[in-house]
Scaffold this active site. Structure first.
Site, PDB file in Angstrom:
ATOM      1  N   GLU A  33      -6.345  -8.279  -0.482  1.00 45.20           N
ATOM      2  CA  GLU A  33      -6.869  -8.348   0.891  1.00 45.20           C
ATOM      3  C   GLU A  33      -8.366  -8.090   0.826  1.00 45.20           C
ATOM      4  OE1 GLU A  33      -4.814  -5.533   3.357  1.00 45.20           O
ATOM      5  OE2 GLU A  33      -2.849  -6.178   2.679  1.00 45.20           O
ATOM      6  N   GLU A  75       0.812  -1.225   0.000  1.00 46.20           N
ATOM      7  CA  GLU A  75       0.000   0.000   0.000  1.00 46.20           C
ATOM      8  C   GLU A  75       0.845   1.275   0.000  1.00 46.20           C
ATOM      9  OE1 GLU A  75      -2.877  -0.365   3.167  1.00 46.20           O
ATOM     10  OE2 GLU A  75      -4.260  -1.435   1.868  1.00 46.20           O
TER      11      GLU A  75
HETATM   12  C1  GLA Z   1      -4.194  -2.771   4.889  1.00 46.66           C
HETATM   13  C2  GLA Z   1      -2.864  -3.448   4.792  1.00 46.66           C
HETATM   14  C3  GLA Z   1      -2.716  -4.630   5.640  1.00 46.66           C
HETATM   15  C4  GLA Z   1      -3.447  -4.516   6.910  1.00 46.66           C
HETATM   16  C5  GLA Z   1      -4.864  -4.190   6.642  1.00 46.66           C
HETATM   17  C6  GLA Z   1      -5.654  -4.112   7.901  1.00 46.66           C
HETATM   18  O1  GLA Z   1      -5.013  -2.854   3.827  1.00 46.66           O
HETATM   19  O2  GLA Z   1      -2.393  -3.682   3.506  1.00 46.66           O
HETATM   20  O3  GLA Z   1      -1.344  -4.804   5.885  1.00 46.66           O
HETATM   21  O4  GLA Z   1      -2.852  -3.540   7.681  1.00 46.66           O
HETATM   22  O5  GLA Z   1      -4.945  -2.965   5.988  1.00 46.66           O
HETATM   23  O6  GLA Z   1      -5.389  -2.956   8.625  1.00 46.66           O
END
Ligand code: GLA
Ligand code: ZN
Length: 710
Positions: free
Chosen positions: A349, A183
């Protein structure tokens, strides 16, 4: 209303804390000559943290994941301190043991390079790598994403750990691909303003402009005594008791995208060499939240992947009408699909329970987890990885709710996620890798977004909220919408929408002109083409380069601060009067016809016009219409452009279509808490149960159904 700045400010509090076809990535740096990657499964996996789990449980985890139906995991993206416990001392033995166990159970592995969170030894030894925020404060270590993308030491150390990792796992059975970093775009401070970024910015400007004369002239530095006589004098837009130069500020936004993309690129080039048979991607979240140019970031990656947390949307958009929430999620998916010109993407995710660690999102209602995964697929996903396998019982993400509870019992969503996996497998590779069908497109243009953040004109005007309301009214036609850049190939669309297209280059204007000339319908809103890409106001009457296409010039442009301005419509848009909220462009038709006029202080002035240009039509919506009126106007314009679903879809239900050759998959998604009825234009077969439907189909609360023409 939500703004990205607010989201990011809050996000830190919350966030700190398929056999994919080889062709999909073979087109990148690898070229087409690479041998096909062997057995990459359908990517229906889960994010797994052996680094956080006692080794005695790994075998049990792998067995249970395999029994559950997961085909892959993503691991290690935050495990730098375990993989390099001190500088230059690498330890991958534990990760080898974990991958071996996973592989034994038939679970493929995506590895994450760990540069999003460096270990304490690193920042202690090299404090210069720390990011500086937009107030000039050095960001502290201890969270994540607190480093500078330009810093050469940080780049060297990031590349070193990634390279060691790549060498260690290039030939490890079961390893299929990579996620670089994590991210890039989501953090409290989306930009670094340190001295290394300043030097990097100066270099970038030298390449872009060549001479200081060009910079001085483009940025208009003569005023406020800003003429630069040496590149080394050029600052970054830190607080200076006055707004930054708008040209400089816009270029700085672009530089930060470049810095992050080139940071990623260093790892990518290495991975292509060391692991030529593995795919490479990175994860972000979709529009309107991301802060960097994702087209630049993903340019040489194999496919897009992103993170899907409708629960966060529920939290951050809690002031919006609830029916907006699924549309915001949908726009995120569409924007990410657009980053690679419509190619299928991976959800890296996917929410698997309550989201968050400091504050939690609502517990998803029964059906919603299944619905949200189907929604991702409906918008073009080829695979879904759930976040995360087990609920974190300690550490930085303590509380984050996974497929297993903190005591390793089954979570509330366990059965539903398992059912979803089964259904997606039944749907199969062809459907998951099929194309998304869109009859129209909406521009998402970061230049306009950034330039409006620098100078919104009206203090409440934001690109994000405006584009969301436009997207919502367009998506409600259920005829598919692509989120594209203004220089995309537009010839495939019947209608193109360009809300708040504040910055417009000559190339983009020519692209729009060609589209309308060829028979397309182009719909735009106020502030069209005010600035060129150097952030200079065009030296012609507005709307600048598109005056002839739109068939209007502007009499004036007016920010509104609460005064009562209305809009009254004439045929073919006749209907109830509208309210005009934040902005009014007062239009002077040259060849266009007036469709609506202002009431109130600007009574009689043209508010909406339509112009015939070549074989097409160009519509200028000069007023900031209230949501209901905007929806009505858009529906009418889309119908005129020949865009209308043949399905009868009630409010709160979403429909999309994916295609492969002659095959069609129609996704019906009920985002409401009650049963709904959809009218079908023919006979269809349920792709999962095989049941046939014609006439009408009943959708239960939060149900998702995939139909194929019978
Ligand atoms: C993000 C991140 C993960 C995790 C999730 C949940 O999307 O990429 O590493 O931290 O949020 O908080
Ligand atoms: Zn920096």
């Amino acid at each position: 209303m939500f703004t990205r700045r607010l989201f990011l400010a809050n996000a830190s509090a919350l966030l700190a804390a398929a056999t994919v076809r080889p062709e999909l990535w073979a087109r990148g740096i690898m070229g087409n000559s690479q041998p096909a990657t062997p057995a990459v499964p359908l990517l229906l996996g889960v994010d797994y943290y052996p680094d956080q789990t006692p080794e005695s449980l790994w075998e049990e985890d792998a067995r249970e994941m395999a029994d559950f139906g997961f085909t892959n995991v993503r691991v290690a993206e935050f495990a730098w301190s375990l993989m390099e416990p001190s500088e230059g001392k690498f330890d991958f033995a534990w990760l080898h043991r974990a991958t071996e166990i996973l592989h034994k159970h038939g679970i493929a592995v995506i590895l994450g390079t760990p540069s999003a969170a460096p270990p304490p030894w690193l920042t202690e030894k090299y404090p210069d790598v720390l990011m500086v925020n937009d107030e000039g404060m050095t960001v502290h270590a201890g969270g994540r994403r607190f480093t500078c993308p330009s810093n050469k030491v940080y780049r060297r150390l990031s590349l070193a750990i990634a390279s060691e990792m790549a060498r260690a796992f290039a030939d490890t059975p079961g390893v299929i691909g990579w996620q670089i970093d994590n991210e890039f775009t989501l953090q409290r401070w989306g930009r670094c303003y340190c001295k290394f970024c300043r030097a990097g910015f100066q270099d970038w400007l030298r390449t872009k402009y060549g001479t200081l004369d060009a910079i001085n002239s483009k940025w208009g530095t003569a005023f406020w005594s800003q003429v630069y006589t040496d590149f080394a004098q050029i600052p970054v837009p830190l607080p200076s008791n006055g707004d930054p130069n708008p040209g400089l500020a816009l270029d700085y936004d672009r530089y930060q995208s470049f810095a992050n993309a080139s940071f990623l690129e260093e790892q990518l080039v290495m991975l292509r060499k060391t692991c030529p048979h593995h795919f490479v991607t990175t994860n972000n979240v979709g529009a309107p939240v991301d802060t960097l140019d994702l087209h630049e970031l993903y340019r040489n990656l194999d496919f897009v992947s992103h993170d899907n947390y409708p629960g966060f949307i529920q939290i951050y958009f809690s002031g919006s009408p609830p029916e907006m929430l699924p549309l915001i999620v949908g726009m995120g998916h569409d924007s990410m699909r657009g980053v690679k010109d419509g190619k299928p993407f991976l959800i890296m995710e996917e929410q698997s329970g309550k989201a968050g660690q400091r504050f939690f999102s609502p517990q998803p209602y029964k059906g919603q987890l299944r619905l949200w995964a189907h929604q991702a697929v409906a918008h073009g996903a080829m695979g879904v990885n759930y976040f995360r396998w087990d609920t974190a019982a300690s550490g930085a993400e303590e509380y984050w709710h996974g497929v297993l509870n903190h005591d390793r019992s089954k979570s509330a969503g366990y059965d539903e996620i398992q059912q979803t996996l089964k259904e997606l497998k039944t749907l199969g590779r062809e459907a998951l890798e099929s194309s998304y069908s869109a009859s129209s497109a909406i521009f998402f243009d970061l230049d306009s977004d950034w330039a409006l953040q620098i100078q919104p004109g009206q203090s409440k005007l934001t690109y994000q909220s405006h584009i969301l309301s436009w997207y919502a009214s367009i998506a409600s036609a259920h005829a598919g919408v692509d989120v594209v850049q203004p220089d995309a190939d537009l010839s495939r669309y019947k209608a193109v929408f360009a809300p708040l297209q504040y910055v417009l280059s000559e190339k983009q204007a020519a692209n729009i002109r060609r589209f309308v000339d060829g028979g397309g319908t182009f719909v735009t809103s106020f502030r069209l083409g005010v600035k060129d890409e150097s952030s200079q106001i065009v030296r012609t009457p507005l709307p600048g380069l598109l005056r002839d296409v739109m068939g209007v010039t502007l009499k004036d442009y007016v920010p509104l601060y609460g005064e009562k301005v209305g809009v009254t419509f004439s045929s073919p848009l006749s209907g109830p009067d509208a309210e005009c909220a934040l902005w009014a462009d007062l239009l002077q038709p040259t060849s266009a016809t007036v469709l609506a006029r202002y009431t109130g202080p600007y009574a009689g002035e043209a508010a909406i016009t339509i112009n015939s240009f070549g074989k097409g039509k160009a519509i200028y919506v000069g007023a900031d219409l209230d949501a209901a009126s905007l929806a009505r106007v858009m529906a009418s314009l889309m119908e005129t452009a020949g865009i209308k679903s043949s399905f009868g879809i009630p409010p709160g239900v979403e429909m999309t279509m994916r295609t492969s050759g002659e095959k069609r998959w129609v996704f019906l998604l009920n985002h409401t808490s009650v049963g709904q009825q959809v009218t079908l234009p023919g006979a269809f077969t349920d792709a999962s149960s095989g049941a046939t439907h014609s006439g009408k189909i009943e959708l239960k609360a939060y149900d998702a159904v995939v139909l194929q023409p019978a």
